[in-house]
Scaffold this motif. Structure first.
Motif, PDB file in Angstrom:
ATOM      1  N   GLY A  78       0.779  -1.228   0.000  1.00  8.90           N
ATOM      2  CA  GLY A  78       0.000   0.000   0.000  1.00  8.90           C
ATOM      3  C   GLY A  78       0.810   1.278   0.000  1.00  8.90           C
ATOM      4  O   GLY A  78       0.308   2.338  -0.395  1.00  8.90           O
ATOM      5  N   ASN A  79       2.052   1.212   0.452  1.00 12.73           N
ATOM      6  CA  ASN A  79       2.913   2.394   0.473  1.00 12.73           C
ATOM      7  C   ASN A  79       3.805   2.478  -0.764  1.00 12.73           C
ATOM      8  O   ASN A  79       4.839   3.156  -0.754  1.00 12.73           O
ATOM      9  CB  ASN A  79       3.804   2.379   1.719  1.00 12.73           C
ATOM     10  CG  ASN A  79       4.609   1.091   1.839  1.00 12.73           C
ATOM     11  OD1 ASN A  79       4.047   0.025   2.075  1.00 12.73           O
ATOM     12  ND2 ASN A  79       5.927   1.174   1.684  1.00 12.73           N
TER      13      ASN A  79
ATOM     14  N   ARG B 144       3.157   2.503  -9.022  1.00 16.06           N
ATOM     15  CA  ARG B 144       1.710   2.630  -9.178  1.00 16.06           C
ATOM     16  C   ARG B 144       1.351   3.032 -10.612  1.00 16.06           C
ATOM     17  O   ARG B 144       0.397   2.498 -11.202  1.00 16.06           O
ATOM     18  CB  ARG B 144       1.155   3.664  -8.192  1.00 16.06           C
ATOM     19  CG  ARG B 144       1.176   3.215  -6.743  1.00 16.06           C
ATOM     20  CD  ARG B 144       0.681   4.315  -5.811  1.00 16.06           C
ATOM     21  NE  ARG B 144       0.575   3.848  -4.447  1.00 16.06           N
ATOM     22  CZ  ARG B 144      -0.470   3.247  -3.925  1.00 16.06           C
ATOM     23  NH1 ARG B 144      -1.555   3.051  -4.675  1.00 16.06           N
ATOM     24  NH2 ARG B 144      -0.485   2.854  -2.671  1.00 16.06           N
TER      25      ARG B 144
ATOM     26  N   GLN C  43      -3.942  -2.329   0.325  1.00 17.05           N
ATOM     27  CA  GLN C  43      -4.165  -1.076   1.036  1.00 17.05           C
ATOM     28  C   GLN C  43      -3.223  -0.968   2.227  1.00 17.05           C
ATOM     29  O   GLN C  43      -2.741   0.116   2.546  1.00 17.05           O
ATOM     30  CB  GLN C  43      -5.624  -0.982   1.494  1.00 17.05           C
ATOM     31  CG  GLN C  43      -6.601  -0.887   0.335  1.00 17.05           C
ATOM     32  CD  GLN C  43      -7.992  -0.460   0.775  1.00 17.05           C
ATOM     33  OE1 GLN C  43      -8.180   0.007   1.900  1.00 17.05           O
ATOM     34  NE2 GLN C  43      -8.961  -0.611  -0.098  1.00 17.05           N
TER      35      GLN C  43
ATOM     36  N   GLN D 153       0.217  -1.397   4.461  1.00 13.69           N
ATOM     37  CA  GLN D 153       1.599  -1.059   4.105  1.00 13.69           C
ATOM     38  C   GLN D 153       2.587  -2.123   4.580  1.00 13.69           C
ATOM     39  O   GLN D 153       2.307  -2.901   5.482  1.00 13.69           O
ATOM     40  CB  GLN D 153       1.975   0.294   4.711  1.00 13.69           C
ATOM     41  CG  GLN D 153       1.082   1.430   4.236  1.00 13.69           C
ATOM     42  CD  GLN D 153       1.513   2.781   4.797  1.00 13.69           C
ATOM     43  OE1 GLN D 153       2.410   2.874   5.627  1.00 13.69           O
ATOM     44  NE2 GLN D 153       0.878   3.845   4.321  1.00 13.69           N
TER      45      GLN D 153
ATOM     46  N   GLY E 284       0.866  -5.367   4.116  1.00 15.57           N
ATOM     47  CA  GLY E 284       0.374  -5.401   2.740  1.00 15.57           C
ATOM     48  C   GLY E 284       0.649  -6.736   2.074  1.00 15.57           C
ATOM     49  O   GLY E 284      -0.162  -7.240   1.277  1.00 15.57           O
TER      50      GLY E 284
END
Length: 246
Positions: free
Chosen positions: A205-206, A212, A227, A229, A233
């Motif tokens: 998530g991070n 991305r 979602q 991290q 994650g």
């Protein structure tokens, strides 16, 4: 449920949340014993830098270490895979270093991160426009080298076909795992080759902007964008793939 080859980046992917890391470690230790699963770390760190990380981070001993952005592979006992590290015919480290010196925007990273088949620099985002010019210069000089830029800071020049993804394909064959038995995990641009080399993957998530953006532009494959991290994650993704039951 069957055996699994878990391949994960370290900084800001597996490492970053100690509590989640400890929970994932405990789960994997049991899964490893029950299903003969294996663990591979794929990191931009050199072996020495990885060893420094071990002094203050609780990491399980891996079955393989893909180090220095894929240019080196080690097995337990710090045994270097000599076959993987054989030089490429188009790799001329001295000449590549001379080309890089023409670009004042490239700031060399510490000597420990400079490896036989990798040159590493710091490069700020505002100076990243030089990347296309650098690549063109390498091509013009006949250098078989690949540029990897990640975290809006780290620029690595490596020998062709020696990135994390290529090393993954090699080590899967060496350890006897298929793509269907393998899951890769990452957070940044130097992990993109992991995802292109394998159909199943977990983006934590991070994750950085460059990963991305690549994910959104390449939605083929079976990737899960978590979602949660860091290691949390990874656990979220393993649950999504039906491997882990939290």
């Amino acid at each position: 449920m069957s055996k699994l080859l878990l391949v994960t980046d370290l900084d800001n992917t597996l490492v970053g949340d100690d509590d989640a890391l400890n929970r994932l470690n405990a789960w994997f230790k049991e899964h490893r014993q029950t299903y003969d699963s294996k663990l591979v770390y794929a990191t931009g760190r050199s072996l020495k830098s990885y060893q420094r990380l071990l002094t203050h981070t609780s990491l399980l001993e891996p079955d393989g270490l893909i180090a220095s952005v894929g240019t080196e592979i080690y097995y337990p006992g710090n045994q270097l895979d000599q076959a993987w590290s054989n030089p490429s015919s188009g790799w001329d480290r001295a000449r590549i270093a001379a080309i890089a010196q023409q670009f004042s925007q490239l700031i060399p990273q510490p000597e420990t991160e400079q490896r036989p088949f990798k040159l590493s620099f710091a490069l700020t985002p505002e100076n990243s426009l030089i990347l296309s010019e650098l690549q063109a210069q390498l091509i013009a000089e006949g250098m078989e080298a690949e540029i990897i830029y990640s975290n809006d800071h780290d620029l690595d020049i490596v020998r062709c076909k020696a990135n994390k993804g290529s090393a993954l394909t090699y080590i899967c064959s060496r350890l006897g795992f298929t793509a269907e038995q393998t899951i890769v995990c990452g957070d940044s641009g130097n992990d993109i080759s992991l995802f292109t080399a394998n159909t199943r993957g977990i983006i934590v998530g991070n994750a950085r902007k460059e990963l991305r953006q690549w994910h959104q532009a390449h939605l083929e494959g079976d990737r899960y964008l978590a979602q949660a991290q860091y290691a949390a994650g990874i656990m979220e993704g393993l649950t999504y793939f039906g491997i882990m039951h939290q």
